[in-house]
Structure formats: C-alpha cells, structure tokens
Scaffold this active site. Structure first.
Site, mmCIF file in Angstrom:
data_model
loop_
_atom_site.group_PDB
_atom_site.id
_atom_site.type_symbol
_atom_site.label_atom_id
_atom_site.label_comp_id
_atom_site.label_asym_id
_atom_site.label_seq_id
_atom_site.Cartn_x
_atom_site.Cartn_y
_atom_site.Cartn_z
ATOM 1 N N THR A 131 21.364 -12.462 11.814
ATOM 2 C CA THR A 131 22.457 -11.652 12.353
ATOM 3 C C THR A 131 21.906 -10.707 13.404
ATOM 4 O O THR A 131 20.766 -10.259 13.321
ATOM 5 C CB THR A 131 23.154 -10.819 11.255
ATOM 6 N N GLU A 135 27.188 -6.429 11.847
ATOM 7 C CA GLU A 135 26.242 -7.509 12.114
ATOM 8 C C GLU A 135 26.992 -8.741 12.555
ATOM 9 O O GLU A 135 27.937 -9.146 11.889
ATOM 10 C CB GLU A 135 25.511 -7.909 10.850
HETATM 11 C C1 LIG Z 1 29.885 -13.379 7.930
HETATM 12 C C2 LIG Z 1 29.142 -12.436 7.046
HETATM 13 C C3 LIG Z 1 29.694 -12.047 5.842
HETATM 14 C C4 LIG Z 1 29.027 -11.164 4.999
HETATM 15 N N1 LIG Z 1 29.610 -10.794 3.813
HETATM 16 C C5 LIG Z 1 28.963 -9.933 2.988
HETATM 17 C C6 LIG Z 1 29.558 -9.505 1.755
HETATM 18 O O1 LIG Z 1 30.690 -9.885 1.411
HETATM 19 N N2 LIG Z 1 28.839 -8.675 0.962
HETATM 20 C C7 LIG Z 1 27.582 -8.229 1.303
HETATM 21 O O2 LIG Z 1 26.989 -7.485 0.548
HETATM 22 N N3 LIG Z 1 27.024 -8.579 2.487
HETATM 23 C C8 LIG Z 1 27.670 -9.421 3.310
HETATM 24 N N4 LIG Z 1 27.101 -9.806 4.494
HETATM 25 C C9 LIG Z 1 25.915 -9.105 4.941
HETATM 26 C C10 LIG Z 1 24.630 -9.732 4.521
HETATM 27 O O3 LIG Z 1 24.330 -9.195 3.257
HETATM 28 C C11 LIG Z 1 23.657 -9.286 5.582
HETATM 29 O O4 LIG Z 1 23.759 -10.129 6.684
HETATM 30 C C12 LIG Z 1 22.283 -9.119 5.062
HETATM 31 O O5 LIG Z 1 22.268 -7.901 4.396
HETATM 32 C C13 LIG Z 1 21.199 -9.146 6.137
HETATM 33 O O6 LIG Z 1 21.166 -7.942 6.845
HETATM 34 P P1 LIG Z 1 19.853 -7.485 7.629
HETATM 35 O O7 LIG Z 1 19.493 -8.598 8.580
HETATM 36 O O8 LIG Z 1 20.204 -6.186 8.283
HETATM 37 O O9 LIG Z 1 18.763 -7.332 6.598
HETATM 38 C C14 LIG Z 1 27.755 -10.669 5.366
HETATM 39 C C15 LIG Z 1 27.177 -11.061 6.593
HETATM 40 C C16 LIG Z 1 27.857 -11.925 7.431
HETATM 41 C C17 LIG Z 1 27.238 -12.331 8.724
#
Ligand SMILES: Cc1cc2nc3c(=O)[nH]c(=O)nc-3n(C[C@H](O)[C@H](O)[C@H](O)COP(=O)(O)O)c2cc1C
Length: 170
Positions: free
Chosen positions: A46, A100
């Site tokens: 992301t 993100e």
């Molecule tokens: C389309 C999409 C949906 C997401 N849905 C959730 C969610 O429902 N709950 C959640 O805790 N994180 C969700 N995430 C976030 C992910 O947990 C997140 O991308 C992950 O923490 C990586 O973040 P970082 O690269 O900053 O470490 C989602 C991310 C994306 C791209």
C-alpha cells in the site's frame, strides 16, 4: 503469492451506478512510508498518503474502505484502479489515522516520495477487526474484485479522463 480465497458471502458489485455525494473526492499529495507490513505480512503493498492529502480527505469522509482511480509519479501517465483504507487499522491497533492506497497493478518498484493523485468514487465497507491475518487478507482481496467490478461502469470509467490526472498530449 499463494492461491487465496475470496469472501464469497459478500456482493461482488455495489450500487450506485454513478458516483453520488460526497464523491468524487480528489486528492493529491505524495507517498510516505507506512509501517511496511502491507507488503511483508499481507503481500498487499500500500502507498500511504502524506498528511496534507490525509487531512483534506478526513474532512470529507468517514473511516472505511473506498475505491477509485489513481495515478503515480510525474512521468508515468497510466491510471490504475485502487482500493483505499482510511482509518485506524483495528487489526494492528494503530494509534494514528492513515489513508493507504493499494494500486491494483503489479509494480517492480516502490513509490516512496512519489506524487500521488487519487479520485475516490465510492464506499465499499467499514473497517473491521479480524480473528486472523488470513481473514483480513481474504477481505482485502475481495475488496479488490469489488472495486474492479464497480469501476467497470460507464459513469465511473469517465473519471479516468478527469483533469486531476496528467494526460498525454497528442
Ligand atoms: C483495501 C484495504 C482494506 C483494508 N481493510 C482493513 C480492515 O478492515 N481492518 C484492518 O485492520 N486493516 C485493514 N486494512 C489495512 C491493512 O491492515 C494495512 O494495509 C496494513 O496494516 C499494512 O499497513 P502498513 O503498510 O502501514 O504497515 C486494509 C487495507 C486495504 C488496502
């Protein structure tokens, strides 16, 4: 990436047939470093939005998962579908709100500091907590399919021509 299942209990396309208020929301900023878990733990990279873009966004929408179009950098004029998570990432207990963008395209490199232009066109679902990383991944991969289906409608495709994006001049 290993073969993953989708969450088949969810609808694969969502109304409405054309963007409605508060969409479209246009954002531009640059890509900043997140926690880096997206690529490593989830296999779903992301691009985190800088605080200026995040602030503009948070004034307009609630936390949740959204879809739209994205363009990255200043040379590549390609416009890709995207899914975006806005909020606190309950699974990871983040203390800072973030936005993100997962660009639905295979890239060979990352985009730290690159310019990013985003048009948000619709809402998919609320952020959730999950019992396992696999369950989170399954829902994100389902979001990707939902976003592709939702964007493949005339009123959404038209936004690829939006003046926010840099277009090749003929
Ligand atoms: C389309 C999409 C949906 C997401 N849905 C959730 C969610 O429902 N709950 C959640 O805790 N994180 C969700 N995430 C976030 C992910 O947990 C997140 O991308 C992950 O923490 C990586 O973040 P970082 O690269 O900053 O470490 C989602 C991310 C994306 C791209």
């Amino acid at each position: 990436m290993p073969e993953r299942r989708l969450n088949t209990s969810r609808p694969m396309v969502l109304p409405p047939d054309a963007p409605t208020t508060p969409f479209p929301i246009r954002l531009s900023g640059h890509v900043v470093k997140g926690f880096g878990r997206g690529s490593k733990e989830l296999g779903i990279p992301t691009a985190n939005l800088s605080d200026d873009a995040l602030k503009a966004l948070c004034e307009e929408i609630e936390t949740g998962i959204y879809y739209g179009w994205v363009q990255l950098g200043d040379k590549d004029t390609a416009i890709h579908p995207m899914v975006m998570s806005v909020g606190w990432n309950p699974y990871y207990h983040n203390e800072k709100k973030s936005a993100e963008v997962h660009v639905i395209h295979q890239f060979e490199h990352d985009f730290y500091n690159a310019q990013i232009r985003v048009i948000v066109l619709g809402y998919i679902r609320a952020e959730q907590n999950y019992p396992s990383l696999d369950a989170l991944i399954e829902d994100i991969l389902t979001d990707v399919e939902v976003a592709k289906n939702c964007l493949d409608r005339k009123a959404y495709l038209e936004y690829k021509q939006d003046e926010l994006f840099v277009h090749v001049k003929n």
